[in-house]
Write an enzyme that holds these catalytic residues in place. Structure first.
Site, PDB file in Angstrom:
ATOM      1  N   ILE A 152     -31.651  55.415 -41.775  1.00 34.48           N
ATOM      2  CA  ILE A 152     -30.671  54.173 -41.797  1.00 34.48           C
ATOM      3  C   ILE A 152     -29.245  54.440 -41.665  1.00 34.48           C
ATOM      4  CG2 ILE A 152     -30.095  52.388 -43.286  1.00 34.48           C
ATOM      5  CD1 ILE A 152     -32.867  52.278 -44.335  1.00 34.48           C
ATOM      6  N   ALA A 235     -28.210  49.896 -50.844  1.00 33.11           N
ATOM      7  CA  ALA A 235     -29.236  51.290 -50.957  1.00 33.11           C
ATOM      8  C   ALA A 235     -30.116  50.854 -52.192  1.00 33.11           C
ATOM      9  CB  ALA A 235     -28.589  52.478 -50.981  1.00 33.11           C
ATOM     10  N   GLU A 265     -32.799  43.589 -61.294  1.00 33.18           N
ATOM     11  CA  GLU A 265     -32.913  42.456 -60.293  1.00 33.18           C
ATOM     12  C   GLU A 265     -34.160  41.699 -60.694  1.00 33.18           C
ATOM     13  OE1 GLU A 265     -33.453  44.088 -56.339  1.00 33.18           O
ATOM     14  OE2 GLU A 265     -31.367  45.197 -56.337  1.00 33.18           O
ATOM     15  N   HIS A 286     -30.813  41.485 -52.306  1.00 26.87           N
ATOM     16  CA  HIS A 286     -31.603  42.550 -51.738  1.00 26.87           C
ATOM     17  C   HIS A 286     -32.169  42.074 -50.422  1.00 26.87           C
ATOM     18  CE1 HIS A 286     -33.820  46.290 -53.412  1.00 26.87           C
ATOM     19  NE2 HIS A 286     -33.930  46.327 -51.993  1.00 26.87           N
ATOM     20  N   ALA A 288     -30.594  42.817 -47.191  1.00 26.88           N
ATOM     21  CA  ALA A 288     -30.113  43.862 -45.997  1.00 26.88           C
ATOM     22  C   ALA A 288     -31.303  44.153 -45.279  1.00 26.88           C
ATOM     23  CB  ALA A 288     -29.598  45.000 -46.454  1.00 26.88           C
ATOM     24  N   GLY A 289     -32.571  44.435 -45.543  1.00 25.36           N
ATOM     25  CA  GLY A 289     -33.404  45.154 -44.730  1.00 25.36           C
ATOM     26  C   GLY A 289     -34.671  44.085 -44.325  1.00 25.36           C
TER      27      GLY A 289
END
Length: 313
Positions: A152, A235, A265, A286, A288-289
């Site tokens: 990544i 991350a 979370e 959460h 981003a991906g």
């Protein structure tokens, strides 16, 4: 017929295409109903999760038939990998399938935070014309520091270099002579962590959460970064001291931060209160991906891996 339990959201077309013929329980809200989750997993041959389902302890012990855990992503801190290995349970992360999504998130948030102009809509619409307050910074010529230099981070480096950034990284697991340090766009400077902190205009984190990385970016690390630097954490939560980031932003030492992951979370209102009225801060859940495209790729890779493990034995 093998039973597959899917406890978090997944591309339904991938389920239909790659898990046909299995007894599939797809319930993306199952993660929030612990008793129902435990009952479902008790009869499961395979379990597919994202990052919220904790595959450990009583849940794992209560799944005697489990043969494979598919992870819709790459981080494994929510899975007791050692316990799975001891029981012969395969753990299959979707390695590489969301690299592009995370890399784009990092570069996009760096651009947003450096330029600082995109929160002006309300003021412009109200006629205040806040032009003098909107003079931000360009990304070209800035140094991107990458903590971790896996796949990544390398995708991120390629995109950042195309925008004119210079690239440096710290990764003790990538040997000095590794070809990764010489990319098609040019060499990546290999630095120790303290030197990277001191030299980075934008610092992006790309390491797993381990005992060695927990609290890695604390108040002391933030103080070693240049005044006005940008911090991006897509991350894992726990790598960054969130309260220290909020303090550094309020004090004006950090020029901006984007946090996509948190120590706990989902982030609740009590924990989120530390970020109230913090300037130049982007908080995302959460995500981003997770894009429409990466969800398709991640789901397909995971479903294929689960099918392979269920049919090979």
């Amino acid at each position: 017929m093998p039973k597959v339990v899917i406890s978090e959201f997944m591309d339904e077309a991938a389920i239909a295409a790659h898990l046909s013929g299995f007894d599939v329980l797809y319930d993306p809200d199952l993660v929030d109903r612990p008793e129902a989750l435990a009952a479902a997993v008790a009869q499961a041959d395979a379990l597919i999760v994202r990052n919220r389902t904790q595959v450990r302890g009583p849940l794992l012990a209560g799944a005697p038939d489990l043969r494979v855990v598919g992870r819709l992503g790459v981080g494994l801190d929510n899975i007791d990998v050692a316990a799975c290995r001891d029981r012969g349970i395969a753990v299959c992360p979707a390695t590489g399938a969301n690299d592009v999504a995370v890399a784009e998130y990092v570069v996009a948030t760096a651009l947003l935070l450096l330029r600082g102009a995109y929160g002006a809509t309300a003021g412009v619409a109200a006629g205040t014309w806040p032009r003098n307050a909107m003079m931000g910074r360009e990304i070209g010529g800035k140094r991107l520091g990458l903590v971790g230099f896996g796949s990544i981070a390398r995708e991120t480096a390629r995109r950042a270099a195309a925008l004119g950034m210079t690239i440096a990284a710290h990764d003790p697991f990538v040997a000095p002579g590794d070809p990764a340090w010489t990319q098609p766009f040019g060499p990546v400077q290999r630095l120790d962590l303290d030197a990277l902190l001191a030299a980075s205009d934008v610092l992006s984190l790309h390491v797993p959460l381990t005992e060695a990385t927990r609290g890695l970016i604390d108040a002391g690390a933030l103080a070693r970064m240049p005044r006005g630097a940008i911090l991006i954490n897509a991350a894992r939560g726990g790598i960054v001291d969130e309260a220290a980031v909020a303090d550094a932003l309020r004090a004006g030492h950090l020029g901006g931060a984007a946090l996509d992951v948190f120590d706990r979370e989902p982030l609740d209102a009590q924990a989120g209160a530390r970020f109230a009225d913090v300037p130049n801060l982007i908080l995302t859940p959460h995500i981003a991906g997770v894009t429409q495209e990466s969800n398709v790729r991640v789901s397909a890779v995971t479903a294929q891996a689960v099918r392979r493990h269920l049919t090979e034995r």
